[in-house]
Scaffold this active site. Structure first.
Site, PDB file in Angstrom:
ATOM      1  NE  ARG A 179      48.960  44.143  38.092  1.00 12.18           N
ATOM      2  CZ  ARG A 179      50.116  43.527  37.887  1.00 12.18           C
ATOM      3  NH1 ARG A 179      50.276  42.735  36.842  1.00 12.18           N
ATOM      4  NH2 ARG A 179      51.133  43.714  38.710  1.00 12.18           N
ATOM      5  CG  HIS A 215      53.966  48.137  39.907  1.00  7.13           C
ATOM      6  ND1 HIS A 215      52.968  47.677  40.744  1.00  7.13           N
ATOM      7  CD2 HIS A 215      54.604  47.015  39.436  1.00  7.13           C
ATOM      8  CE1 HIS A 215      52.994  46.360  40.776  1.00  7.13           C
ATOM      9  NE2 HIS A 215      53.974  45.934  40.009  1.00  7.13           N
ATOM     10  CD  GLN A 240      58.157  45.079  41.634  1.00  8.45           C
ATOM     11  OE1 GLN A 240      57.223  44.354  41.301  1.00  8.45           O
ATOM     12  NE2 GLN A 240      59.311  44.589  42.066  1.00  8.45           N
ATOM     13  CG  ASP A 265      59.418  47.079  33.719  1.00  7.54           C
ATOM     14  OD1 ASP A 265      59.158  45.861  33.604  1.00  7.54           O
ATOM     15  OD2 ASP A 265      58.530  47.952  33.824  1.00  7.54           O
ATOM     16  CB  CYS A 269      59.474  44.825  38.576  1.00  9.50           C
ATOM     17  SG  CYS A 269      59.262  45.189  36.821  1.00  9.50           S
ATOM     18  NE  ARG A 306      55.505  43.529  44.219  1.00 10.02           N
ATOM     19  CZ  ARG A 306      54.570  43.430  43.270  1.00 10.02           C
ATOM     20  NH1 ARG A 306      54.783  42.724  42.186  1.00 10.02           N
ATOM     21  NH2 ARG A 306      53.411  44.076  43.373  1.00 10.02           N
TER      22      ARG A 306
HETATM   23  N1  NVA Z   1      56.017  47.974  33.196  1.00 14.51           N
HETATM   24  C1  NVA Z   1      55.485  46.638  33.365  1.00 14.51           C
HETATM   25  C2  NVA Z   1      55.556  46.221  34.791  1.00 14.51           C
HETATM   26  C3  NVA Z   1      55.123  44.815  35.064  1.00 14.51           C
HETATM   27  C4  NVA Z   1      55.195  44.447  36.507  1.00 14.51           C
HETATM   28  C5  NVA Z   1      54.065  46.597  32.852  1.00 14.51           C
HETATM   29  O1  NVA Z   1      53.299  47.527  33.146  1.00 14.51           O
HETATM   30  O2  NVA Z   1      53.709  45.656  32.148  1.00 14.51           O
HETATM   31  N1   CP Z   2      56.141  42.567  39.238  1.00 14.87           N
HETATM   32  C1   CP Z   2      54.835  42.349  39.061  1.00 14.87           C
HETATM   33  O1   CP Z   2      53.985  43.192  39.302  1.00 14.87           O
HETATM   34  O2   CP Z   2      54.543  41.105  38.601  1.00 14.87           O
HETATM   35  P1   CP Z   2      53.100  40.602  38.152  1.00 14.87           P
HETATM   36  O3   CP Z   2      52.744  41.337  36.894  1.00 14.87           O
HETATM   37  O4   CP Z   2      53.287  39.124  37.926  1.00 14.87           O
HETATM   38  O5   CP Z   2      52.122  40.896  39.241  1.00 14.87           O
END
Ligand code: NVA
Ligand code: CP
Length: 312
Positions: free
Chosen positions: A106, A133, A136, A228, A269, A297
């Site tokens: 990540r 992502h 997800q 989101d 999400c 998830r």
């Molecule tokens: N678009 C958000 C998704 C979090 C799961 C981010 O990248 O922070």
């Molecule tokens: N939806 C998601 O990816 O959550 P986290 O950022 O908590 O992993």
């Protein structure tokens, strides 16, 4: 279906049949876990979990999914390793590839996930980058399937920051799987033209429709509305600008009335900023489904690890 040895970097790399296989495998693993049955598919496997950005769901899903299947997860946070600043991505990848059997990443750059896969020689799973992502989407699709029984022909409407990792990945996943996809966002936050073109090709093959618009009336007929956060991780300095731009795109009761349907569900999400992209009352109305989605998830991420690394 044999996905052994494959990385999971973006859904672009997977056929509709392969994506469907992963969703169905997750449903199977979920049913088994509910009966108290876990597996041994990752016995003897060591899995590195690289997190440059924070996470609740993704981190816990990889950790629990791995342990449920007999593997060993090792969390490597941004202050634990020197990825990309004191040590090059290539060198860290080569070290981890000698010790680990799979790597979750990540972080910010999609290119870094791709480099990790190239230089480590082991499967790399994208746990979120600025662009995509993909894990997800598997959870979202499993949740839609649980709610509606099938995916093909559903109308999924995404509202908000139309060019973030979630919007991009939903557009790819939906158009590959025959889900009609509508992305409602101000023009300045539309996805890249190149990605739209690619997804138009997927939509043509799967028989789905794709629509990018700034017209809120396009929620009409939605089976599911998805949103989101307005500021993704790393974009915190854009908060004021985004709030001003996206306020009309808040998911609330008025928007739901525009669907002209009683059966529309809401997905997110998570994490959610209630009072911004979604009102608290709307969020709470759909809390059971949203937290099924969060639970999913784990089952879907487990399915990805089992399919690409496990002994089945
Ligand atoms: N678009 C958000 C998704 C979090 C799961 C981010 O990248 O922070
Ligand atoms: N939806 C998601 O990816 O959550 P986290 O950022 O908590 O992993």
């Amino acid at each position: 279906m044999n996905l052994k040895g494959r990385s999971f970097l973006t859904l672009k790399d997977f056929t509709p049949e392969e994506i469907t296989y992963l969703i169905d495998l997750a449903a199977d693993l979920k049913a088994k876990k509910k009966q108290g049955i876990t597996g041994n598919s990752l016995k003897g496997k060591n899995i590195a979990l690289i997190f440059e950005k924070p996470s609740t769901r993704t981190r816990c899903s990889f950790t629990i999914g791995c342990i449920d299947e007999g593997g060993h997860p090792e969390y490597l946070g941004k202050d634990d390793i020197q990825l990309g600043y004191k040590e090059s991505i290539e060198d860290t990848a080569r070290v981890l590839g000698r010790m680990f059997d799979g790597i979750e990443f990540r972080g910010f750059k999609q290119e870094h996930a791709e480099m990790l896969a190239k230089y480590s020689g082991v499967p790399v799973w994208n746990g979120l980058t600025d662009d995509y992502h993909p894990t997800q989407i598997l959870a979202d699709c499993l949740t839609l399937k649980e709610q509606f029984g099938q995916l093909k022909g559903l109308k999924l409407v995404y509202v908000g920051d139309g060019r973030n990792n979630m919007a991009n990945s939903l557009m790819i996943g939906a158009t590959k799987l025959g889900i009609h996809f509508t992305n409602i966002a101000p023009k300045s936050l539309w996805p890249k033209e190149e990605l739209i073109k690619l997804c138009e090709g997927y939509a043509k093959e799967s028989g789905s429709k794709i629509e990018i618009t700034d017209d809120l009336n396009a929620v009409e007929g939605a089976d599911a509305i998805y949103t989101d956060v307005w500021c993704s991780m790393g974009e915190e300095d854009k908060a004021a600008e985004r709030i001003a731009l996206l306020q009309p795109y808040q998911v609330n009761k008025e928007m739901f009335a525009k669907t002209k349907k009683d059966s529309t569900i809401f997905l997110h999400c998570l994490p959610a900023v209630k009072g911004k992209e979604v009102t608290e009352d709307l969020f709470e109305q759909f809390a059971d489904i949203i937290f099924d989605e969060a639970e999913n998830r784990m089952h879907t991420i487990k399915a990805v690890m089992v399919a690409t690394l496990g002994e089945q």
